[in-house]
Design an enzyme around this catalytic site. Structure first.
Site, PDB file in Angstrom:
ATOM      1  N   GLU A  52     -31.777 -23.392  -3.573  1.00  0.00           N
ATOM      2  CA  GLU A  52     -32.057 -22.892  -4.876  1.00  0.00           C
ATOM      3  C   GLU A  52     -33.634 -22.777  -4.932  1.00  0.00           C
ATOM      4  OE1 GLU A  52     -31.162 -21.541  -7.731  1.00  0.00           O
ATOM      5  OE2 GLU A  52     -32.981 -21.524  -8.480  1.00  0.00           O
ATOM      6  N   GLN A  53     -34.317 -21.657  -5.281  1.00  0.00           N
ATOM      7  CA  GLN A  53     -35.461 -21.321  -5.143  1.00  0.00           C
ATOM      8  C   GLN A  53     -36.388 -22.218  -6.296  1.00  0.00           C
ATOM      9  OE1 GLN A  53     -36.501 -17.300  -6.391  1.00  0.00           O
ATOM     10  NE2 GLN A  53     -35.677 -17.489  -8.443  1.00  0.00           N
ATOM     11  N   TYR A  63     -23.172 -18.042 -31.841  1.00  0.00           N
ATOM     12  CA  TYR A  63     -22.043 -18.988 -31.822  1.00  0.00           C
ATOM     13  C   TYR A  63     -22.570 -20.361 -31.634  1.00  0.00           C
ATOM     14  CZ  TYR A  63     -22.863 -17.484 -26.762  1.00  0.00           C
ATOM     15  OH  TYR A  63     -23.415 -17.327 -25.586  1.00  0.00           O
ATOM     16  N   ASP A  94     -23.948 -11.964 -10.171  1.00  0.00           N
ATOM     17  CA  ASP A  94     -24.799 -10.724 -10.678  1.00  0.00           C
ATOM     18  C   ASP A  94     -25.420 -10.010  -9.239  1.00  0.00           C
ATOM     19  OD1 ASP A  94     -24.428 -11.333 -13.028  1.00  0.00           O
ATOM     20  OD2 ASP A  94     -26.764 -11.844 -13.700  1.00  0.00           O
ATOM     21  N   ARG A 129     -25.856 -22.960 -21.518  1.00  0.00           N
ATOM     22  CA  ARG A 129     -26.107 -22.812 -20.012  1.00  0.00           C
ATOM     23  C   ARG A 129     -26.383 -23.887 -19.334  1.00  0.00           C
ATOM     24  NH1 ARG A 129     -26.878 -17.949 -16.790  1.00  0.00           N
ATOM     25  NH2 ARG A 129     -26.702 -16.982 -18.780  1.00  0.00           N
TER      26      ARG A 129
HETATM   27  C1  LIG Z   1     -28.621 -11.952 -23.084  1.00  0.00           C
HETATM   28  C2  LIG Z   1     -27.321 -12.585 -22.136  1.00  0.00           C
HETATM   29  C3  LIG Z   1     -26.360 -13.045 -22.612  1.00  0.00           C
HETATM   30  C4  LIG Z   1     -25.176 -13.362 -21.656  1.00  0.00           C
HETATM   31  N1  LIG Z   1     -24.227 -13.892 -22.186  1.00  0.00           N
HETATM   32  C5  LIG Z   1     -23.105 -14.066 -21.336  1.00  0.00           C
HETATM   33  C6  LIG Z   1     -21.829 -14.780 -21.931  1.00  0.00           C
HETATM   34  O1  LIG Z   1     -21.856 -15.071 -22.652  1.00  0.00           O
HETATM   35  N2  LIG Z   1     -20.935 -15.123 -20.893  1.00  0.00           N
HETATM   36  C7  LIG Z   1     -20.847 -14.618 -19.644  1.00  0.00           C
HETATM   37  O2  LIG Z   1     -19.936 -14.787 -18.917  1.00  0.00           O
HETATM   38  N3  LIG Z   1     -21.811 -14.078 -18.965  1.00  0.00           N
HETATM   39  C8  LIG Z   1     -23.103 -13.761 -19.981  1.00  0.00           C
HETATM   40  N4  LIG Z   1     -24.237 -13.301 -19.323  1.00  0.00           N
HETATM   41  C9  LIG Z   1     -24.286 -12.985 -17.872  1.00  0.00           C
HETATM   42  C10 LIG Z   1     -24.647 -14.351 -17.021  1.00  0.00           C
HETATM   43  O3  LIG Z   1     -25.843 -14.661 -17.643  1.00  0.00           O
HETATM   44  C11 LIG Z   1     -24.650 -13.775 -15.526  1.00  0.00           C
HETATM   45  O4  LIG Z   1     -23.746 -12.898 -15.282  1.00  0.00           O
HETATM   46  C12 LIG Z   1     -24.643 -15.171 -14.871  1.00  0.00           C
HETATM   47  O5  LIG Z   1     -25.758 -15.987 -15.006  1.00  0.00           O
HETATM   48  C13 LIG Z   1     -24.427 -14.827 -13.367  1.00  0.00           C
HETATM   49  O6  LIG Z   1     -24.567 -15.862 -12.583  1.00  0.00           O
HETATM   50  P1  LIG Z   1     -25.013 -15.934 -11.149  1.00  0.00           P
HETATM   51  O7  LIG Z   1     -24.793 -17.128 -10.398  1.00  0.00           O
HETATM   52  O8  LIG Z   1     -24.492 -14.686 -10.238  1.00  0.00           O
HETATM   53  O9  LIG Z   1     -26.462 -15.620 -11.022  1.00  0.00           O
HETATM   54  P2  LIG Z   1     -27.711 -16.436 -11.987  1.00  0.00           P
HETATM   55  O10 LIG Z   1     -27.172 -17.288 -12.967  1.00  0.00           O
HETATM   56  O11 LIG Z   1     -28.967 -15.386 -12.084  1.00  0.00           O
HETATM   57  O12 LIG Z   1     -28.157 -17.268 -10.637  1.00  0.00           O
HETATM   58  C14 LIG Z   1     -28.896 -17.157  -9.559  1.00  0.00           C
HETATM   59  C15 LIG Z   1     -29.740 -18.083  -8.878  1.00  0.00           C
HETATM   60  O13 LIG Z   1     -30.271 -17.836  -7.647  1.00  0.00           O
HETATM   61  C16 LIG Z   1     -31.416 -18.266  -7.673  1.00  0.00           C
HETATM   62  N5  LIG Z   1     -32.367 -17.451  -6.733  1.00  0.00           N
HETATM   63  C17 LIG Z   1     -32.623 -16.215  -7.144  1.00  0.00           C
HETATM   64  N6  LIG Z   1     -33.439 -15.581  -5.800  1.00  0.00           N
HETATM   65  C18 LIG Z   1     -33.411 -16.825  -5.024  1.00  0.00           C
HETATM   66  C19 LIG Z   1     -34.021 -16.883  -3.631  1.00  0.00           C
HETATM   67  N7  LIG Z   1     -34.631 -15.949  -3.110  1.00  0.00           N
HETATM   68  N8  LIG Z   1     -33.537 -17.893  -3.094  1.00  0.00           N
HETATM   69  C20 LIG Z   1     -33.047 -19.092  -3.597  1.00  0.00           C
HETATM   70  N9  LIG Z   1     -32.733 -18.905  -5.102  1.00  0.00           N
HETATM   71  C21 LIG Z   1     -32.864 -17.948  -5.504  1.00  0.00           C
HETATM   72  C22 LIG Z   1     -32.084 -18.240  -9.177  1.00  0.00           C
HETATM   73  O14 LIG Z   1     -33.258 -19.130  -9.433  1.00  0.00           O
HETATM   74  C23 LIG Z   1     -30.691 -18.831  -9.904  1.00  0.00           C
HETATM   75  O15 LIG Z   1     -30.672 -20.379  -9.983  1.00  0.00           O
HETATM   76  C24 LIG Z   1     -25.330 -13.001 -20.315  1.00  0.00           C
HETATM   77  C25 LIG Z   1     -26.553 -12.426 -19.956  1.00  0.00           C
HETATM   78  C26 LIG Z   1     -27.673 -12.092 -20.678  1.00  0.00           C
HETATM   79  C27 LIG Z   1     -28.804 -11.462 -20.180  1.00  0.00           C
END
Ligand SMILES: Cc1cc2nc3c(=O)[nH]c(=O)nc-3n(C[C@H](O)[C@H](O)[C@H](O)COP(=O)(O)OP(=O)(O)OC[C@H]3O[C@@H](n4cnc5c(N)ncnc54)[C@H](O)[C@@H]3O)c2cc1C
Length: 397
Positions: free
Chosen positions: A32-33, A215, A293, A106
């Protein structure tokens, strides 16, 4: 035989995959970065298809301690506050889908995953490791970090979020398109929530060109507050950029007094410009794949981004466990099982955005007809049933 998986990114998706793999007896390292685990002030609504994964990972009692089960969801009109029921949750969600619909801070959900991983294998999570490169040979992947360290693993998962470095390395730079929507986020302490606002439901205020979602989180001690509006002059996609309360309030001028009062009580107002990315035809190349994402970022209008990351992580771990002799084939099976569903959710989220911001909501009479048409029981069922009934623990892989 697969003896190790390296995961880049310790968000909800990366940690879910890590915990699921460890539970299957497959060794994992997560890079993790971030130099430390900080609480990002934002809430997550996790529907039954997501809590099903959390319960399957043995996190039931941990999430019940910090999450909130709301009685249902309601819709309110931006200026008058007129209220319509959207759907019942609480016991109804458990009865219909087997699992509750829960609201989280979160940081609380992330913390539950971090603790469970540490109990399974301490030292799995390596902070301050920003991935800068990956290169694969016939049987291994080399991962480079900005701190000078290098790691090797037979399989790498890019769970590095919306601006994924791994995605860029595999498939080249993407071309995100600004959606014209900015999301404000913040938390309101329970004692400052106006008396007209219910703390036992999730609420969507809808209006022309904007909507507000709030909420309860952290056992009801805080209200998570998000305001999204069509605005063309802010284009930074970030979890951590701050705005001002005055700017936030000004974006929602003319909205109901309760909305204005909540904005005034937000602790720190963060703003995030929403970008859309076209569906990806592939998520994997050789020994490297993507989840969450990184491969299907979406607008938050269906509240499914983190839920999809939970489903991805669980299904991917199942595929790798089933095919330890041929993990590259396992990645192909994971992609085949997940891609169509994730892309359908991306599309559904964009459609819901238009629904929430419809110009017909400007006036009370038009709004009433519009809500009664668009949120009719059969239409709501059509939009949500296929989402909530999905079972990542048993879907064909
Ligand atoms: C306003 C808003 C409201 C939302 N509400 C909801 C909700 O109610 N319910 C829901 O299901 N979803 C919701 N989402 C979507 C949700 O936040 C994301 O889809 C989710 O966080 C994706 O998870 P992830 O693990 O793919 O990515 P992330 O949570 O973005 O995690 C990625 C991780 O990778 C790390 N990283 C990035 N680049 C590097 C690198 N080069 N080297 C090492 N580490 C790195 C980052 O620091 C981070 O910790 C919402 C989004 C927004 C913007």
């Amino acid at each position: 035989m697969l003896n190790k998986v390296a995961i880049v990114g310790g968000g909800i998706g990366g940690l879910t995959a890590a915990l699921a793999l460890l539970r299957h007896g497959i060794d994992v390292e997560v890079y993790e970065q971030a130099p430390e685990l900080k609480e990002l002030g934002a809430g997550l609504q996790i529907s039954a298809n997501g809590t099903r994964v959390l319960y399957a990972l043995g996190l039931g009692s941990a999430i019940e301690r910090v999450g909130v089960v709301v009685a249902g969801k309601e819709i309110r009109l931006w200026n008058s506050g007129q209220t319509w029921k959207l759907f019942d949750l609480g016991a109804v969600s458990v009865e219909r889908y087997g699992f509750p619909y829960m609201m989280f801070h979160r940081g609380d959900l992330h913390g539950a995953l971090v603790e469970a991983i540490a109990r399974e294998k301490s030292g799995t999570l390596h902070l301050d490791h920003k991935c800068t490169g990956v290169a694969q040979s016939a049987d291994s992947v080399r991962i480079e970090f900005d701190n000078g360290e290098i790691a090797h693993a037979p399989i790498v998962i890019g769970a590095d979020g919306v601006q994924s470095k791994i995605r860029t390395i595999l498939f080249g730079a993407d071309r995100p398109e600004f959606t014209g929507i900015v999301a404000w986020r913040g938390l309101v302490p329970r004692e400052k929530v106006p008396p007209g606002v219910k703390m036992d439901v999730g609420t969507n205020w809808i209006g022309p060109g904007a909507h507000v979602v709030h909420y309860p989180v952290r056992g009801g001690a805080l209200l998570n507050f998000v305001g999204l509006l069509e605005r063309d002059d802010w284009r930074v996609e970030s979890w951590t950029v701050r705005g001002t309360i005055d700017e936030f309030a000004n974006d929602f001028r003319g909205w109901h007094a309760d909305v204005q009062a909540m904005i005034r009580c937000v602790d720190i107002p963060y703003k995030w410009a929403l970008f859309a990315r076209p569906p990806m035809p592939r998520w994997s190349k050789g020994r490297v794949t993507l989840l969450g994402d990184a491969c299907h970022s979406m607008l938050p209008m269906l509240a499914q981004g983190a839920v999809m990351a939970l489903e991805d992580g669980f299904v991917l771990a199942r595929c790798l466990k089933t095919d330890t002799a041929d993990p590259v084939a396992a990645l192909a099976r994971y992609e085949a099982a997940r891609r169509e569903r994730a892309n359908k959710v991306v599309q559904g989220s964009a459609e819901n955005g238009k629904r929430f911001h419809n110009p017909e909501l400007a006036h009370a009479a038009g709004a009433d007809a519009y809500v009664n048409r668009e949120w009719r029981e059969e239409k709501v069922k059509q939009r949500y049933e296929w989402l909530f009934t999905y079972d990542a623990t048993s879907v064909a892989i």
